[in-house]
Design a protein around this motif. Structure first.
Motif, short mmCIF file in Angstrom:
data_model
loop_
_atom_site.label_atom_id
_atom_site.label_comp_id
_atom_site.label_asym_id
_atom_site.label_seq_id
_atom_site.Cartn_x
_atom_site.Cartn_y
_atom_site.Cartn_z
N SER A 1 0.89 -1.12 -0.10
CA SER A 1 -0.04 -0.14 -0.08
C SER A 1 0.80 1.24 0.00
O SER A 1 0.57 2.22 -0.64
CB SER A 1 -1.07 -0.10 1.25
N VAL A 2 1.87 1.17 0.82
CA VAL A 2 2.82 2.61 0.82
C VAL A 2 3.60 2.65 -0.42
O VAL A 2 3.53 3.69 -1.01
CB VAL A 2 3.75 2.19 2.21
N ILE A 3 3.97 1.54 -1.09
CA ILE A 3 4.53 1.69 -2.23
C ILE A 3 3.73 2.19 -3.37
O ILE A 3 4.15 3.36 -4.18
CB ILE A 3 5.38 0.28 -2.76
N VAL A 4 2.51 1.89 -3.30
CA VAL A 4 1.41 2.35 -4.34
C VAL A 4 1.26 3.78 -4.10
O VAL A 4 1.26 4.68 -5.15
CB VAL A 4 0.17 1.52 -4.30
N LEU A 5 1.15 4.26 -2.81
CA LEU A 5 0.86 5.66 -2.56
C LEU A 5 1.93 6.38 -2.96
O LEU A 5 2.03 7.61 -3.37
CB LEU A 5 0.52 5.99 -0.99
N VAL A 6 3.33 6.07 -2.73
CA VAL A 6 4.50 6.73 -2.98
C VAL A 6 4.62 6.82 -4.57
O VAL A 6 4.91 8.08 -4.98
CB VAL A 6 5.97 6.11 -2.44
N PHE A 7 4.42 5.78 -5.27
CA PHE A 7 4.49 5.90 -6.87
C PHE A 7 3.14 6.98 -7.29
O PHE A 7 3.69 7.75 -8.13
CB PHE A 7 4.13 4.64 -7.43
N ILE A 8 2.02 7.08 -6.61
CA ILE A 8 1.21 7.76 -7.09
C ILE A 8 1.72 9.39 -6.78
O ILE A 8 1.49 10.27 -7.61
CB ILE A 8 -0.21 7.63 -6.29
N MET A 9 2.04 9.48 -5.55
CA MET A 9 2.39 10.75 -5.23
C MET A 9 3.73 11.42 -6.10
O MET A 9 3.66 12.69 -6.32
CB MET A 9 2.92 10.92 -3.70
N ILE A 10 4.53 10.59 -6.55
CA ILE A 10 5.60 10.78 -7.18
C ILE A 10 5.35 10.98 -8.53
O ILE A 10 5.86 12.22 -9.02
CB ILE A 10 6.86 9.74 -7.24
N PHE A 11 4.64 10.55 -9.22
CA PHE A 11 4.16 10.54 -10.62
C PHE A 11 2.99 11.26 -10.84
O PHE A 11 2.84 11.74 -12.14
CB PHE A 11 4.16 9.21 -11.46
N HIS A 12 2.14 11.43 -10.15
CA HIS A 12 0.93 12.30 -10.40
C HIS A 12 1.08 13.65 -9.48
O HIS A 12 1.05 14.46 -10.43
CB HIS A 12 -0.32 11.44 -9.93
N PHE A 13 1.07 13.66 -8.29
CA PHE A 13 0.94 14.74 -7.42
C PHE A 13 2.28 15.65 -7.51
O PHE A 13 1.85 16.91 -7.53
CB PHE A 13 0.51 14.48 -5.95
N ALA A 14 3.30 15.03 -7.45
CA ALA A 14 4.62 15.88 -7.29
C ALA A 14 4.74 16.87 -8.58
O ALA A 14 5.07 18.06 -8.40
CB ALA A 14 5.81 15.02 -7.02
N PRO A 15 4.39 16.25 -9.71
CA PRO A 15 4.41 17.24 -10.92
C PRO A 15 3.49 18.17 -11.01
O PRO A 15 3.77 19.44 -11.52
CB PRO A 15 4.39 16.26 -12.16
#
Length: 251
Positions: free
Chosen positions: A154-168
């Motif tokens: 769950s954490v890995i999925v959330l981190v990837f979402i934050m890096i590739f979607h929310f961060a940009p």
């Protein structure tokens, strides 16, 4: 929770770690500010001029010293004792930010600091006793339990979402994005740091744990988490004009 000699060593190391880590954030932020002023490009938008700033490296060295102390603390004391004491770095950062960065700590910030201290004390006092660990394979057995694996996934999925979607999209305007990435990755590193620290402690005592592939897997996880956290921590420190004290309180 009784304090054995090992627990006492871990307690002192964890306190020392909080002091060094708390100071490192202030030093690094001053370095990031200098680098941004000199180059005109902030770390938050992809600039890497801070790598040429001596003050940033001083902060990095201070952080490394603190993290090494924290790493060794996990080898002596239970994670439930060491981890809460990390919140005390907030107090160090708050005090230094007030005097060095001229960031005023208002009533809400003071309340947050008091809550951090109270929470740490309560958890340390009432933390359960940890069973002795005789090999890194015991930690591997705990880390591969279905419940923990579900959390990791769950954490890995959330981190990837934050890096590739929310961060940009909003990472440069919302401090919670980069802070969230660092915090989630930090939650994964606790088990691995405990495993590596215990493996080294047992190895020095004559029970070689470096022969097990599980030890090196945990080393890889620690390195991955640290590199990711350092990258986004630098971005977060200069993302928007919010005092570092409050950024720390959001963790």
């Amino acid at each position: 929770m009784g304090f054995s000699q090992d627990n006492l060593k871990g307690f002192v190391l964890a306190l020392s770690s909080s002091a060094f880590v708390g100071a490192s954030f202030i030093i690094k932020k001053k370095g990031l500010r200098r680098a941004a002023a000199a180059s005109g490009v902030r770390a938050g938008v992809g600039g890497f001029s801070y790598l040429l700033e001596p003050l940033w490296w001083l902060g990095m060295i201070t952080m490394i010293v603190g993290e090494v102390a924290n790493f060794v603390a996990y080898a002596f004391a239970p994670a439930v004792l060491v981890t809460p004491l990390g919140a005390l770095s907030i107090i160090v950062s708050a005090v230094l930010a007030h005097f060095i960065l001229n960031e005023k700590l208002h009533q809400l910030g003071i309340l947050g600091c008091v809550m951090c201290i109270a929470g740490s004390i309560v958890i340390v006092i009432h933390a359960p006793q940890e069973s002795p660990i005789t090999s890194v394979q015991e930690i591997w057995s705990m880390a591969t339990q279905p419940a923990f694996l579900l959390y990791v996934g769950s954490v890995i999925v959330l981190v990837f979402i934050m890096i590739f979607h929310f961060a940009p999209q909003c990472g440069h305007s919302n401090v919670l994005v980069f802070t969230g990435i660092c915090s989630f990755m930090g939650s994964l590193s606790v088990m691995s740091v405990k495993a590596v620290g215990t493996a080294l402690k047992l190895t020095f005592e004559g029970n070689n744990q470096l022969l097990y592939p599980e030890t090196w897997f945990f080393v890889f996880i620690v390195a991955t988490c640290v590199i990711t956290q350092m990258n986004y921590l630098n971005k977060e420190a200069v993302t928007i004009n919010i005092p570092l004290t409050y950024k720390k309180l959001l963790r």
